[in-house]
Design a protein around this motif. Structure first.
Motif, PDB file in Angstrom:
ATOM      1  N   ASN A  30      11.855  26.746 -49.221  1.00  0.00           N
ATOM      2  CA  ASN A  30      10.476  27.130 -50.558  1.00  0.00           C
ATOM      3  C   ASN A  30       9.582  26.560 -50.166  1.00  0.00           C
ATOM      4  O   ASN A  30       8.832  27.470 -51.015  1.00  0.00           O
ATOM      5  CB  ASN A  30      11.742  26.007 -51.525  1.00  0.00           C
ATOM      6  CG  ASN A  30      12.688  26.338 -52.543  1.00  0.00           C
ATOM      7  OD1 ASN A  30      13.205  27.831 -52.247  1.00  0.00           O
ATOM      8  ND2 ASN A  30      13.635  24.975 -52.495  1.00  0.00           N
ATOM      9  N   ILE A  31       9.431  25.446 -49.132  1.00  0.00           N
ATOM     10  CA  ILE A  31       7.405  25.881 -48.771  1.00  0.00           C
ATOM     11  C   ILE A  31       6.895  26.969 -48.399  1.00  0.00           C
ATOM     12  O   ILE A  31       5.960  26.852 -48.932  1.00  0.00           O
ATOM     13  CB  ILE A  31       7.869  24.973 -47.573  1.00  0.00           C
ATOM     14  CG1 ILE A  31       8.474  23.484 -47.701  1.00  0.00           C
ATOM     15  CG2 ILE A  31       6.261  24.875 -47.268  1.00  0.00           C
ATOM     16  CD1 ILE A  31       8.348  22.874 -46.454  1.00  0.00           C
ATOM     17  N   ALA A  32       7.432  27.733 -47.633  1.00  0.00           N
ATOM     18  CA  ALA A  32       7.066  29.310 -47.737  1.00  0.00           C
ATOM     19  C   ALA A  32       7.304  29.740 -48.543  1.00  0.00           C
ATOM     20  O   ALA A  32       6.424  31.064 -48.568  1.00  0.00           O
ATOM     21  CB  ALA A  32       7.624  29.795 -46.422  1.00  0.00           C
ATOM     22  N   ARG A  33       8.558  29.907 -49.137  1.00  0.00           N
ATOM     23  CA  ARG A  33       8.885  31.048 -49.926  1.00  0.00           C
ATOM     24  C   ARG A  33       7.855  31.103 -51.729  1.00  0.00           C
ATOM     25  O   ARG A  33       7.044  31.593 -52.464  1.00  0.00           O
ATOM     26  CB  ARG A  33      10.428  31.272 -51.135  1.00  0.00           C
ATOM     27  CG  ARG A  33      10.754  31.786 -52.214  1.00  0.00           C
ATOM     28  CD  ARG A  33      12.343  32.011 -52.231  1.00  0.00           C
ATOM     29  NE  ARG A  33      12.939  31.467 -51.245  1.00  0.00           N
ATOM     30  CZ  ARG A  33      13.820  30.250 -51.516  1.00  0.00           C
ATOM     31  NH1 ARG A  33      14.098  30.058 -52.502  1.00  0.00           N
ATOM     32  NH2 ARG A  33      14.645  29.869 -50.238  1.00  0.00           N
ATOM     33  N   TRP A  34       7.531  29.900 -52.099  1.00  0.00           N
ATOM     34  CA  TRP A  34       6.280  29.437 -53.221  1.00  0.00           C
ATOM     35  C   TRP A  34       5.244  29.183 -52.804  1.00  0.00           C
ATOM     36  O   TRP A  34       4.677  28.497 -52.101  1.00  0.00           O
ATOM     37  CB  TRP A  34       7.760  28.662 -54.081  1.00  0.00           C
ATOM     38  CG  TRP A  34       8.350  28.706 -54.818  1.00  0.00           C
ATOM     39  CD1 TRP A  34       9.301  30.100 -54.755  1.00  0.00           C
ATOM     40  CD2 TRP A  34       9.522  27.360 -55.154  1.00  0.00           C
ATOM     41  NE1 TRP A  34       9.921  29.520 -55.154  1.00  0.00           N
ATOM     42  CE2 TRP A  34      10.540  28.455 -55.251  1.00  0.00           C
ATOM     43  CE3 TRP A  34      10.315  26.136 -54.410  1.00  0.00           C
ATOM     44  CZ2 TRP A  34      11.956  27.766 -55.884  1.00  0.00           C
ATOM     45  CZ3 TRP A  34      10.993  25.959 -55.161  1.00  0.00           C
ATOM     46  CH2 TRP A  34      12.466  27.122 -55.709  1.00  0.00           C
ATOM     47  N   ASP A  79      16.027  22.343 -49.299  1.00  0.00           N
ATOM     48  CA  ASP A  79      15.733  23.578 -49.189  1.00  0.00           C
ATOM     49  C   ASP A  79      13.938  23.475 -48.242  1.00  0.00           C
ATOM     50  O   ASP A  79      12.942  24.029 -48.902  1.00  0.00           O
ATOM     51  CB  ASP A  79      16.137  24.380 -49.981  1.00  0.00           C
ATOM     52  CG  ASP A  79      16.410  25.803 -49.474  1.00  0.00           C
ATOM     53  OD1 ASP A  79      15.704  26.043 -47.901  1.00  0.00           O
ATOM     54  OD2 ASP A  79      16.206  27.108 -50.381  1.00  0.00           O
ATOM     55  N   LYS A  80      14.067  23.621 -47.223  1.00  0.00           N
ATOM     56  CA  LYS A  80      13.026  23.661 -46.728  1.00  0.00           C
ATOM     57  C   LYS A  80      11.769  25.054 -46.557  1.00  0.00           C
ATOM     58  O   LYS A  80      11.111  25.076 -46.529  1.00  0.00           O
ATOM     59  CB  LYS A  80      12.732  23.185 -44.983  1.00  0.00           C
ATOM     60  CG  LYS A  80      12.855  21.786 -44.751  1.00  0.00           C
ATOM     61  CD  LYS A  80      12.627  20.904 -45.449  1.00  0.00           C
ATOM     62  CE  LYS A  80      12.496  19.458 -45.166  1.00  0.00           C
ATOM     63  NZ  LYS A  80      11.946  18.060 -46.315  1.00  0.00           N
ATOM     64  N   SER A 118       3.235  22.499 -48.050  1.00  0.00           N
ATOM     65  CA  SER A 118       3.117  21.395 -47.845  1.00  0.00           C
ATOM     66  C   SER A 118       4.132  20.561 -48.440  1.00  0.00           C
ATOM     67  O   SER A 118       5.021  21.009 -49.434  1.00  0.00           O
ATOM     68  CB  SER A 118       1.829  20.932 -48.630  1.00  0.00           C
ATOM     69  OG  SER A 118       2.693  19.299 -49.062  1.00  0.00           O
ATOM     70  N   ASP A 119       5.245  20.057 -48.044  1.00  0.00           N
ATOM     71  CA  ASP A 119       6.834  19.866 -47.901  1.00  0.00           C
ATOM     72  C   ASP A 119       6.754  18.586 -49.038  1.00  0.00           C
ATOM     73  O   ASP A 119       7.005  17.315 -49.004  1.00  0.00           O
ATOM     74  CB  ASP A 119       7.316  19.397 -46.724  1.00  0.00           C
ATOM     75  CG  ASP A 119       8.832  18.772 -47.123  1.00  0.00           C
ATOM     76  OD1 ASP A 119       9.185  19.424 -47.745  1.00  0.00           O
ATOM     77  OD2 ASP A 119       9.548  18.346 -45.347  1.00  0.00           O
ATOM     78  N   LEU A 120       5.680  18.882 -50.059  1.00  0.00           N
ATOM     79  CA  LEU A 120       5.838  18.118 -51.337  1.00  0.00           C
ATOM     80  C   LEU A 120       6.103  18.191 -52.541  1.00  0.00           C
ATOM     81  O   LEU A 120       5.403  19.107 -52.722  1.00  0.00           O
ATOM     82  CB  LEU A 120       4.489  16.513 -51.196  1.00  0.00           C
ATOM     83  CG  LEU A 120       4.413  16.064 -51.473  1.00  0.00           C
ATOM     84  CD1 LEU A 120       5.154  14.613 -50.553  1.00  0.00           C
ATOM     85  CD2 LEU A 120       3.177  15.606 -51.254  1.00  0.00           C
TER      86      LEU A 120
END
Ligand SMILES: C[S@@+](CC[C@H](N)C(=O)[O-])C[C@H]1O[C@@H](n2cnc3c(N)ncnc32)[C@H](O)[C@@H]1O
Length: 268
Positions: A169-173, A166-167, A179-181
């Motif tokens: 989450n990259i901005a949320r956390w 769920d992309k 980074s998408d990892l």
């Protein structure tokens, strides 16, 4: 025999307790290994049917040497499996070793898995030995216990990272740093490669895949591994993994000459 000759890839035919005793204290950064499980496996020489107590006593002996030679921020990745008739063995082993090491992580090596997609499609991957039983399930996993001297060994979690499902989450956390990892977690699906001839391609009854050892090296942090050890080398899968990851120095011991010769052949 004298002090160990630390040349680049040093494989030795012989007993690992004797071999490790010739290595200096805190001289190894990473140990990746799979000892015999004492489950009655038919090795070509080693007898895998000791009484439980003497097997655990012996395990403690090699672990004492492993602890002595491991650096304070080192890692011992200990692969051990069980059998339906012997389910407590991995846990008994860890209880025995806990005076020497901290259990920092428990990883499940998943050899085979079946999933149902959202549309109901069934998906099965990997290989396992079917068990014909009314009581026991097919055994599709083994343990990788990550043991460390103090429980504070840093890891390169993102070296095995996976993209976020769920992309958003990259901005949320905030810890993602954009980074998408994310950390893969402690379930590793590592299937055995499909082979045509067991005798030629995997001439040993209890190996782990090269990729499993590679995962351990990467998770510990490749750049933090100057010297790696496998006391129970088998046919050398950990040595090949070290070579493929560019580990500068590797030490391996194997008591059985047939497996030792195969390990040397594969590394060459
Ligand atoms: C589970 S297998 C390791 C297989 C290895 N991970 C691989 O992928 O090929 C354990 C190995 O330990 C070896 N072994 C048993 N006792 C040993 C000892 N005292 N010192 C060194 N090797 C030993 C056995 O011959 C066997 O090959």
């Amino acid at each position: 025999m004298g002090v160990f000759d630390m040349t680049a890839f040093a494989l030795e035919h012989g007993d690992c307790i004797d071999g490790m005793s010739r290595l200096p204290e805190a001289s190894v950064d990473l140990i990746v290994t799979s000892p015999p499980y004492n489950l009655g496996i038919s090795y070509s020489q080693y007898c895998d049917r000791a009484a439980r107590g003497s097997y655990l006593d012996w395990s403690e002996k090699w672990a004492v040497e492993a602890r002595r030679i491991l650096g304070s921020e080192g890692s011992l990745f200990l692969n051990i499996g069980s059998a339906p008739s012997n389910p407590l063995l991995p846990h008994e082993m860890i209880m025995r070793l806990r005076s020497l090491f901290v259990l920092q992580n428990t990883i499940h090596w998943i050899k085979a898995i079946s999933l149902e997609e959202e549309d109901g499609t069934a998906l099965s991957r990997g290989h396992f030995k079917p068990i014909n039983s009314r009581r026991f399930l097919n055994d599709c996993h083994e343990y990788i216990f990550h043991l460390t001297p103090e429980g504070t060994t840093p890891l390169d979690r993102l070296a095995l990272g996976v993209p976020y499902q769920d992309k958003s989450n990259i901005a949320r956390w905030s810890h993602t740093g954009g980074s998408d990892l994310r950390c893969r977690g402690n379930t590793w699906f590592v299937p055995y490669k499909t082979i045509k001839s067991r005798d030629k391609q995997r001439p040993h009854p209890a190996t782990f895949p090269i990729e499993l050892a590679e995962n351990c090296i990467k998770l510990h942090g490749i750049e933090r591994v100057e010297i790696m050890l496998d006391p129970f080398l088998g046919i050398g899968n950990s040595a090949v993994a070290a070579q493929q990851c560019g580990v500068p120095k590797f030490i391996g011991f194997e008591i059985d000459e047939t497996y030792f010769t195969e390990a040397k052949r594969r590394l060459a």
